[in-house]
Design a protein around this motif. Structure first.
Motif, PDB file in Angstrom:
ATOM      1  N   PRO A 158       0.812  -1.224   0.000  1.00 18.34           N
ATOM      2  CA  PRO A 158       0.000   0.000   0.000  1.00 18.34           C
ATOM      3  C   PRO A 158       0.844   1.272   0.000  1.00 18.34           C
ATOM      4  O   PRO A 158       0.351   2.345  -0.332  1.00 18.34           O
ATOM      5  CB  PRO A 158      -0.806  -0.090   1.297  1.00 18.34           C
ATOM      6  CG  PRO A 158      -0.672  -1.490   1.760  1.00 18.34           C
ATOM      7  CD  PRO A 158       0.601  -2.027   1.202  1.00 18.34           C
ATOM      8  N   LYS A 159       2.109   1.158   0.365  1.00 19.27           N
ATOM      9  CA  LYS A 159       2.959   2.357   0.370  1.00 19.27           C
ATOM     10  C   LYS A 159       3.227   2.839  -1.054  1.00 19.27           C
ATOM     11  O   LYS A 159       3.426   4.021  -1.289  1.00 19.27           O
ATOM     12  CB  LYS A 159       4.295   2.045   1.044  1.00 19.27           C
ATOM     13  CG  LYS A 159       4.176   1.783   2.527  1.00 19.27           C
ATOM     14  CD  LYS A 159       4.141   3.085   3.312  1.00 19.27           C
ATOM     15  CE  LYS A 159       4.156   2.795   4.800  1.00 19.27           C
ATOM     16  NZ  LYS A 159       4.060   4.007   5.594  1.00 19.27           N
ATOM     17  N   THR A 160       3.302   1.916  -2.001  1.00 19.92           N
ATOM     18  CA  THR A 160       3.658   2.304  -3.371  1.00 19.92           C
ATOM     19  C   THR A 160       2.525   2.113  -4.369  1.00 19.92           C
ATOM     20  O   THR A 160       2.539   2.707  -5.430  1.00 19.92           O
ATOM     21  CB  THR A 160       4.850   1.467  -3.876  1.00 19.92           C
ATOM     22  OG1 THR A 160       4.543   0.085  -3.673  1.00 19.92           O
ATOM     23  CG2 THR A 160       6.122   1.821  -3.159  1.00 19.92           C
ATOM     24  N   SER A 161       1.562   1.265  -4.044  1.00 20.38           N
ATOM     25  CA  SER A 161       0.546   0.915  -5.036  1.00 20.38           C
ATOM     26  C   SER A 161      -0.817   1.488  -4.666  1.00 20.38           C
ATOM     27  O   SER A 161      -1.296   1.319  -3.542  1.00 20.38           O
ATOM     28  CB  SER A 161       0.462  -0.610  -5.148  1.00 20.38           C
ATOM     29  OG  SER A 161      -0.790  -0.991  -5.667  1.00 20.38           O
ATOM     30  N   LYS A 322      -7.762  12.293   4.458  1.00 19.32           N
ATOM     31  CA  LYS A 322      -7.758  11.765   5.818  1.00 19.32           C
ATOM     32  C   LYS A 322      -7.308  10.300   5.814  1.00 19.32           C
ATOM     33  O   LYS A 322      -6.468   9.886   6.625  1.00 19.32           O
ATOM     34  CB  LYS A 322      -9.166  11.894   6.406  1.00 19.32           C
ATOM     35  CG  LYS A 322      -9.283  11.502   7.857  1.00 19.32           C
ATOM     36  CD  LYS A 322     -10.511  12.179   8.499  1.00 19.32           C
ATOM     37  CE  LYS A 322     -10.697  11.719   9.926  1.00 19.32           C
ATOM     38  NZ  LYS A 322     -11.299  10.372  10.014  1.00 19.32           N
ATOM     39  N   ALA A 323      -7.875   9.516   4.884  1.00 17.91           N
ATOM     40  CA  ALA A 323      -7.553   8.086   4.837  1.00 17.91           C
ATOM     41  C   ALA A 323      -6.071   7.872   4.582  1.00 17.91           C
ATOM     42  O   ALA A 323      -5.431   7.011   5.187  1.00 17.91           O
ATOM     43  CB  ALA A 323      -8.374   7.408   3.744  1.00 17.91           C
ATOM     44  N   GLN A 324      -5.496   8.696   3.693  1.00 17.02           N
ATOM     45  CA  GLN A 324      -4.085   8.568   3.340  1.00 17.02           C
ATOM     46  C   GLN A 324      -3.207   8.754   4.580  1.00 17.02           C
ATOM     47  O   GLN A 324      -2.323   7.948   4.861  1.00 17.02           O
ATOM     48  CB  GLN A 324      -3.745   9.609   2.262  1.00 17.02           C
ATOM     49  CG  GLN A 324      -2.287   9.679   1.874  1.00 17.02           C
ATOM     50  CD  GLN A 324      -1.850   8.466   1.076  1.00 17.02           C
ATOM     51  OE1 GLN A 324      -2.639   7.848   0.390  1.00 17.02           O
ATOM     52  NE2 GLN A 324      -0.584   8.114   1.193  1.00 17.02           N
ATOM     53  N   ALA A 325      -3.476   9.831   5.329  1.00 17.38           N
ATOM     54  CA  ALA A 325      -2.653  10.131   6.499  1.00 17.38           C
ATOM     55  C   ALA A 325      -2.858   9.085   7.595  1.00 17.38           C
ATOM     56  O   ALA A 325      -1.894   8.598   8.201  1.00 17.38           O
ATOM     57  CB  ALA A 325      -2.993  11.520   7.019  1.00 17.38           C
ATOM     58  N   GLU A 326      -4.117   8.715   7.817  1.00 18.23           N
ATOM     59  CA  GLU A 326      -4.440   7.833   8.929  1.00 18.23           C
ATOM     60  C   GLU A 326      -3.939   6.403   8.712  1.00 18.23           C
ATOM     61  O   GLU A 326      -3.436   5.763   9.629  1.00 18.23           O
ATOM     62  CB  GLU A 326      -5.965   7.818   9.088  1.00 18.23           C
ATOM     63  CG  GLU A 326      -6.452   7.435  10.459  1.00 18.23           C
ATOM     64  CD  GLU A 326      -7.954   7.686  10.541  1.00 18.23           C
ATOM     65  OE1 GLU A 326      -8.361   8.862  10.445  1.00 18.23           O
ATOM     66  OE2 GLU A 326      -8.707   6.705  10.689  1.00 18.23           O
ATOM     67  N   HIS A 327      -4.063   5.923   7.479  1.00 14.89           N
ATOM     68  CA  HIS A 327      -3.753   4.519   7.242  1.00 14.89           C
ATOM     69  C   HIS A 327      -2.392   4.280   6.605  1.00 14.89           C
ATOM     70  O   HIS A 327      -1.735   3.284   6.886  1.00 14.89           O
ATOM     71  CB  HIS A 327      -4.835   3.895   6.359  1.00 14.89           C
ATOM     72  CG  HIS A 327      -6.169   3.817   7.023  1.00 14.89           C
ATOM     73  ND1 HIS A 327      -6.471   2.864   7.971  1.00 14.89           N
ATOM     74  CD2 HIS A 327      -7.278   4.589   6.913  1.00 14.89           C
ATOM     75  CE1 HIS A 327      -7.720   3.033   8.393  1.00 14.89           C
ATOM     76  NE2 HIS A 327      -8.228   4.089   7.773  1.00 14.89           N
ATOM     77  N   PHE A 328      -1.964   5.200   5.708  1.00 11.76           N
ATOM     78  CA  PHE A 328      -0.761   4.893   4.925  1.00 11.76           C
ATOM     79  C   PHE A 328       0.401   5.847   5.179  1.00 11.76           C
ATOM     80  O   PHE A 328       1.472   5.668   4.618  1.00 11.76           O
ATOM     81  CB  PHE A 328      -1.113   4.862   3.430  1.00 11.76           C
ATOM     82  CG  PHE A 328      -2.311   4.001   3.155  1.00 11.76           C
ATOM     83  CD1 PHE A 328      -2.267   2.639   3.407  1.00 11.76           C
ATOM     84  CD2 PHE A 328      -3.498   4.553   2.694  1.00 11.76           C
ATOM     85  CE1 PHE A 328      -3.380   1.831   3.186  1.00 11.76           C
ATOM     86  CE2 PHE A 328      -4.609   3.751   2.467  1.00 11.76           C
ATOM     87  CZ  PHE A 328      -4.555   2.398   2.706  1.00 11.76           C
ATOM     88  N   GLY A 329       0.194   6.864   6.007  1.00 13.08           N
ATOM     89  CA  GLY A 329       1.295   7.748   6.364  1.00 13.08           C
ATOM     90  C   GLY A 329       2.274   7.012   7.267  1.00 13.08           C
ATOM     91  O   GLY A 329       2.013   5.882   7.705  1.00 13.08           O
TER      92      GLY A 329
END
Lengths: 342, 291
Positions: A158-161, A322-329
């Motif tokens: 999930p970090k790259t894709s 929000k989802a980006q920061a919360e889950h994949f940051g």
């Protein structure tokens, strides 16, 4: 000896400088009108068909020859390329967060980009499904089955894709509805990622890992990529399992304002994206396994493939920002559960 | 030395000769390694490429994007190799023929491209010339494209292949020393005359090896080029990148067909080297042994 010893070096330097200056002018020269579409991995086949149709239509209507070029890669990596200066006229990426990043960091895309075109600037959608070996030997039917011991799951990083982020949130959303308890959701996600033996960098890499190299019992995949893989590797070897509930994946499109203004291609670029919403393009979209927004002109045979799914959207996670920061940051839920699983 | 060894009937062997078992093992091991790591992959490339017949194989090259990739690869090599020829000779000359401070630092710097990952080499150029890089704003203001265009690909290729020619020449030139050049100069030759008439003929074989190796790597480089290319089909895709794209598109025949062409180009390079060695072997040995 002192007199001539430094000469070859300066001559060499001069030659190279001259070569570089010559080269950069070749690079900067642009022939007739060219549009560059920087896209993500699984859209290769889709945009090959779309580009052909649009170039023909544009030629018929305006008499101008358009050359449509495409670049494909992991959605996050492609966003990075645009930030680093690849001269994209349009971006068609896997998720809104990747276009937001370009808009924020470079100001090359207007902040209101997502409201400029209909349907959140997403002319087609997809969802997340499972691909299993023929006969479904592990009996995979729903998201809960992926976390069972002894099931090997293939999903990209999930970090790259971008696809992997949709996979992740689809599983998370299902678990939330199922368990209604944050700790249990995390336990489920930890068990799920414990079952993942390899995290490829992109969706296509994962599909190849599963279908070509035969690793894993189930591949979590874009619906469109799953159908394409089925077609490429023969229907007899794999089958698609559509879970009862999944996420509505919206891959958005946007004109890169600063680039089209510099290239003088705004008219063509905007027409190109608007074309995606026409019945003609929607038909091509359905034929390439994406769910069309407007199915009116699509081939009924193509539409039959899209099983009814109870779909939730990114809004339940508070939007992509929000989802980006919360889950994949850094330190987000993915980092936490992945560490817990190792 | 070989002719002085006499085969003995009693089976005693000289202390400098290996036992036949050791010899068999060493040769066998080498052959096995070559077979597994070199021959087998080559066989796979060609069988996969021709797996669906010759017409499918040839169709891979009829594709416009494939032709553009081949042209770009040849163009990049045609620029990078001559540039490194000039760089390599200059660097080898500086190191072999002159004494100066920081010589060992220069030697280390020449080896740098060998020791760092090509991906890093590519990233360095993105950080330097990319839109957010050091020179990015200047380049953009003057409408100069480097990254994601031909100049970036050429720069990355030059960087990665820089050591090949210099590394081939440095030991040779060091061994040859400066006597010939000094003699020429003392007899009244100019700097250029000395270079063309004395130095160049002395190093020509090493130079040729370096150029061939440099060329092979320039055409085959993937990592550094991948970072700076932007993967634009028909524009900035070199052959190795095109192979990856075709593979990712499930187009295995075309992927291996293009890969086989790359392999063929490499094999031709090796063939040229071997032919030259066989033909001019004596001269080659003489030029190395002269001093």
């Amino acid at each position: 000896m002192k007199i001539w010893q430094s000469r070859p070096l300066t001559t060499g330097r001069r030659l190279v400088l001259a070569a570089l200056i010559g080269l950069s002018t070749i690079g900067a020269a642009r022939a007739d009108v060219t549009l560059l579409n920087v896209s993500y991995d699984p859209t290769r086949e889709l945009y090959r068909a779309i580009n052909e149709a649009f170039a023909a239509k544009w030629k018929a209507e305006h008499g101008e020859t358009l050359t449509l070029r495409a670049s494909h890669g992991g959605s996050g990596a492609q966003a990075r390329s645009v930030i680093d200066g690849i001269p994209a006229d349009v971006v068609t990426l896997a998720l809104a967060a990747d276009i937001d990043v370009i808009a924020e960091r470079t100001k090359k895309i207007a902040p209101d980009w997502q409201s400029r075109l209909p349907d959140n600037s997403t002319p087609y959608t997809s969802t997340i499904v499972f691909v299993v070996k023929a006969g479904n030997p592990k009996g995979i039917k729903d998201w809960g089955d992926l976390a069972k011991p002894g099931v090997s799951v293939i999903t990209p990083n999930p970090k790259t894709s971008g696809g992997a982020r949709w996979n992740y949130l689809a599983a998370w959303g299902w678990a939330e509805d199922q368990y209604k308890d944050d700790a249990k959701v995390r336990d489920y996600m930890t068990a799920l990622f414990k079952n993942v033996p390899v995290l490829d960098t992109g969706a296509r890499g994962s599909t190849l890992t599963f279908a070509q190299r035969g690793i894993g019992d189930v591949l979590i995949s874009w619906e469109n990529d799953a159908w394409l893989a089925l077609q490429e590797f023969g229907g007899g070897k794999y089958e698609i399992v559509v879970p009862p509930k999944s996420i509505l994946a919206e891959p958005p499109v946007a004109v890169v304002d600063a680039n089209v203004d510099a290239h003088g291609t705004r008219t063509q670029a905007e027409a190109y994206l608007k074309f995606l919403y026409t019945p003609e393009a929607q038909k091509i979209i359905a034929h390439n396994y994406y769910r069309p927004r407007d199915p009116s002109a699509a081939d009924p045979e193509d539409l039959k493939r899209f099983a009814p799914v109870d779909l939730f959207t990114i809004e339940r996670f508070g939007g992509w920002k929000k989802a980006q920061a919360e889950h994949f940051g850094d330190g987000g839920t993915f980092d936490q559960i992945f560490k817990a699983g190792r | 030395m070989a002719q002085t060894i006499q085969p003995t009937e009693t089976g005693f062997r000289r202390p400098t000769e290996e036992s036949s078992l050791a010899r068999f093992l060493i040769i066998g091991l080498t052959a096995l390694f070559l077979l597994t790591f070199l021959v087998l992959p080559l066989v796979v490339v060609f069988t996969e490429a021709l797996g669906q017949g010759l017409s499918a194989y040839l169709a891979a090259f009829a594709d416009e994007d494939a032709q553009a990739a081949i042209r770009l690869t040849l163009l990049v090599a045609a620029i990078a190799v001559p540039a490194n020829l000039v760089f390599g000779v200059a660097a080898a000359w500086a190191i072999a023929k002159f004494e100066f401070k920081g010589k060992s630092v220069l030697l280390t710097l020449i080896d740098l491209p060998f020791s760092i990952s090509p991906v890093i080499s590519g990233l360095v150029f993105v950080l330097l010339f990319g839109a957010e890089g050091w020179l990015g704003p200047f380049l953009q203001a003057h409408n100069i494209e480097i990254i994601f265009a031909l100049p970036g690909i050429v720069l990355a290729t030059i960087f990665v292949t820089f050591p090949f020619i210099a590394r081939e020449l440095i030991p040779l030139m060091m061994e040859q020393g400066t006597e010939d050049e000094e003699a020429a100069l003392s007899l009244g030759a100019s700097g250029w005359q000395t270079f063309w008439r004395i130095t160049l003929p002395n190093i020509r074989w090493g130079l040729l090896y370096g150029v061939l190796l440099c060329n092979a790597r320039a055409m085959g480089e993937f990592g550094a080029v991948s970072v700076v290319s932007g993967h634009i089909r028909g524009l900035t895709n070199t052959m190795p990148l095109h192979v990856e794209i075709l593979y990712n598109e499930y187009n295995l025949v075309a992927a291996f067909a293009v890969a086989s062409l790359l392999a063929l180009l490499a094999l031709v390079t090796l063939l040229i080297k071997t032919v030259l060695e066989v033909r001019y072997g004596d001269e080659l040995a003489a030029s190395v042994r002269r001093h």
